[in-house]
Write an enzyme that holds these catalytic residues in place. Structure first.
Site, PDB file in Angstrom:
ATOM      1  N   LYS A   1      51.319  21.356  61.426  1.00  0.00           N
ATOM      2  CA  LYS A   1      51.089  21.166  62.852  1.00  0.00           C
ATOM      3  C   LYS A   1      49.947  20.161  63.052  1.00  0.00           C
ATOM      4  O   LYS A   1      48.998  20.127  62.249  1.00  0.00           O
ATOM      5  CB  LYS A   1      50.736  22.514  63.482  1.00  0.00           C
ATOM      6  CG  LYS A   1      50.695  22.529  65.001  1.00  0.00           C
ATOM      7  CD  LYS A   1      50.377  23.934  65.521  1.00  0.00           C
ATOM      8  CE  LYS A   1      50.350  23.997  67.037  1.00  0.00           C
ATOM      9  NZ  LYS A   1      50.031  25.348  67.546  1.00  0.00           N
TER      10      LYS A   1
ATOM     11  N   SER B   1      53.348  26.837  71.141  1.00  0.00           N
ATOM     12  CA  SER B   1      53.009  25.445  71.053  1.00  0.00           C
ATOM     13  C   SER B   1      53.443  24.777  69.744  1.00  0.00           C
ATOM     14  O   SER B   1      53.564  23.558  69.701  1.00  0.00           O
ATOM     15  CB  SER B   1      51.500  25.272  71.215  1.00  0.00           C
ATOM     16  OG  SER B   1      50.795  25.894  70.161  1.00  0.00           O
TER      17      SER B   1
ATOM     18  N   SER C   1      52.123  31.225  69.723  1.00  0.00           N
ATOM     19  CA  SER C   1      52.531  29.846  69.407  1.00  0.00           C
ATOM     20  C   SER C   1      53.204  29.661  68.056  1.00  0.00           C
ATOM     21  O   SER C   1      53.712  28.579  67.772  1.00  0.00           O
ATOM     22  CB  SER C   1      51.324  28.912  69.490  1.00  0.00           C
ATOM     23  OG  SER C   1      51.008  28.644  70.827  1.00  0.00           O
TER      24      SER C   1
END
Lengths: 477, 96
Positions: free
Chosen positions: A76, A151, A175
């Site tokens: 990420k 997210s 997330s």
């Protein structure tokens, strides 16, 4: 080689048996990443794959390999890798190059992992759809008109598309678990403090936790074992001896029925959840109804504490030491413009909200109150775990929604976190596991079940998760 | 929970964020709606039950101020990220 369904365990065995080289494996994964570019899952594919593969191959050839050696992983965009851009999908950090490795990066690097690239996310991890990314939305591989969740949507989509064998994400209110559920993969939010936060771009520090995405529960466990551990650079990191608990195989699953049924949950989600519980009963688990009234306040507590911490954490981004800089007429104007232009709309909204709940006159009514209810919630979960080993809920109230469906209605977007936020507030671990599909207009949209365990109960999650996978019969993405 | 445009301007000033006129109205609406939702917290779990300390179990984590790294080894990496520099310093506009 069927890369899309290849697990880390299987890839490891192929590598060790020399049936495939690290480079061959990484190149096959990279090919899929290139073919699925339209998903916008990766923001950047790293240019040094060959050099990384060389190091990993050497480890294998010299018999120094671990389970993760040579495994292609997606990271990420809020996890620092020294010398690489880490933008948190924000204009603010678009050109920021990390000056050090995150703890998790260091652990993975030492294990010989191949970092394929960095994945798209909601800006500063604020969102549940990747739609707040400065670099555009990521598409769900199961239906490209829908969001992958967020997210950590890029990590989930990359893995589901076969463009990585595993991925790392961060989970502040869901997330990791919510995008895992939307994309049909496994996602683990570890116990707060079990994985160091050093080198993660902070959002809400009392809630943030890094964790793995994987195709199977076993793979999630392999990645978790690699990244966990005490780190003196994170003052909330737990000493290793605290996290070693006697493992007891879970037997009783508690379901907070009232909470699960009270809100506007999609009937297909509820039906799938009931079926999942039936399967667990057949596998020998006892399913018991429990009452957890504070869970209903989870979302309110979260949307006070999180923005409060956001407003404080993001104060460091001022266009002076690093990040986006806009020139104003004086220093104050530099700040106002750099932050006004560098942050996107959702980030600005949350900073203002956090500023409000922390301001004098409102502090006691909002922040103080939320801290108190957080303690109640923690205590009530602890109490619930005196009677049951695991708590189960659906991961999300609906399957993946359409791109654009909720982007102008923040409150509707926040409600998608209803089942995941109480877990972060309590600091306990939870895992989302694919539990089936909801059909809609010819698309099969993945659904997920969430299992929650007491602090340091990851082993229980893996045990119950593997039983659940077995009961569902095989895993395919 | 009424939030005025003046409140939004005040908050934006405190947060050091320049906000356009159009966005002020959107923020006013969004903040009102979100605060109305989270305000249910004021009634949550009050009365009767004794709560743990309001701030939970937070405590300070200290360490010895020792083992400094070799001076200057990170300077270049870090300053490379600064929008403006003067020698080995970050350069900013006049403060006073």
């Amino acid at each position: 080689m069927d890369i899309k369904n290849l697990t880390i365990r299987e890839a490891h065995e192929l590598l060790i048996a020399k049936k495939v080289s690290v480079l061959e494996l990484a190149e096959s994964v990279l090919e899929i990443a290139k073919d699925s570019r339209d998903l916008n899952a990766y923001l950047e594919i790293f240019p040094d794959m060959r050099a990384q593969a060389f190091v990993a191959q050497k480890m294998i050839d010299e018999g120094r390999s671990t389970m993760m050696t040579g495994i292609p992983l997606a990271m990420k965009d809020n996890i620092l890798i020294k010398g690489r851009t880490a933008s948190a999908s924000s204009k603010m950090l678009e050109n920021y190059v990390a000056t050090y490795d995150a703890f998790v990066t260091k652990k993975l690097r030492e294990a010989g992992v191949i970092f394929i690239g960095r994945t798209n996310m909601d800006e500063f991890a604020m969102g549940g759809s990747t739609e707040t990314s400065f670099f555009g939305v990521t598409k769900n591989p199961h239906d490209k008109t829908r969001v992958p969740g967020g997210s950590s949507g890029g990590s989930a989509a990359a893995l589901a598309a076969g463009a990585a064998l595993g991925a790392l994400g961060t989970d502040t209110g869901g997330s990791i678990r919510q995008p895992a559920s939307f994309c049909g993969v496994v996602g683990l939010k570890p116990t707060y403090g079990s994985v160091s936060r050093s080198g993660l771009i902070a959002m809400a520090s009392s809630l943030d936790q890094a964790g793995p995405f994987a195709k199977t529960v076993e793979d999630a466990e392999i990645i978790f074992d690699c990244i966990k551990g005490h780190d003196p650079m994170d003052s909330t990191s737990y000493p290793d001896n605290l996290s070693k608990k006697d493992f007891k195989k879970p037997r009783v699953i508690g379901v907070p029925t009232e909470f699960v049924r009270a809100r506007g949950v999609d009937p297909r989600v509820l039906k799938n959840f009931e079926e999942s519980l039936e399967q667990m009963k057949k596998s020998g688990y006892e399913v018991r109804e429990i009452s957890l009234p504070p869970f209903a306040h989870g979302l309110s507590v979260y949307y006070i504490l999180m923005p409060a911490e956001v407003s404080s954490n993001l104060a460091r981004l001022d266009g002076v030491r690093y990040g986006y800089h806009a020139d104003g007429v004086n220093l104050l104007d530099d700040y106002m413009r750099s932050r006004g232009e560098g942050f996107g709309r959702e980030v600005r909204r949350r900073i203002l909200l956090g500023t409000y709940v922390l301001s004098s006159g409102y502090y006691d009514a909002y922040y103080g109150r939320a801290c108190a209810v957080r303690e109640t919630l923690k205590r009530d979960i602890e109490k619930a775990f005196e009677g049951v080993d695991i708590i189960a809920t659906p991961t999300t109230p609906t399957p993946a929604f359409k791109i654009g469906e909720k982007s102008n209605d923040p409150l509707q977007m926040y409600l998608a976190d209803i089942f995941t936020v109480p877990v972060n507030i309590a600091g306990v671990p939870a895992i989302s596991i694919p539990s089936g599909f909801a059909e809609e207009n010819g698309s099969k949209l993945p659904l997920g079940i969430q299992f929650i365990a007491p602090h340091f109960g990851e082993d229980a999650l893996f045990a119950v998760g593997k039983d659940f996978e077995k009961a569902r019969g095989g895993v395919s993405i | 929970m009424a939030i005025g445009l003046k409140d939004v301007e005040h908050l934006a000033g405190l947060a050091r964020i320049a906000v356009s006129e159009d966005e002020k109205k959107i923020l006013q609406h969004d903040l009102e709606e979100i605060l109305a939702y989270v305000s249910e917290i004021k009634e949550a779990g009050q009365g009767g039950r004794k709560e743990r300390g309001e701030q939970g179990e937070l405590y300070n984590v200290m360490r010895e101020d020792s083992e400094p790294h070799e001076s200057g080894i990170f300077t270049e990496d870090i300053l490379k990220q600064a929008p403006a520099r003067e020698g080995d310093r970050v350069s900013v506009k006049k403060i006073l």
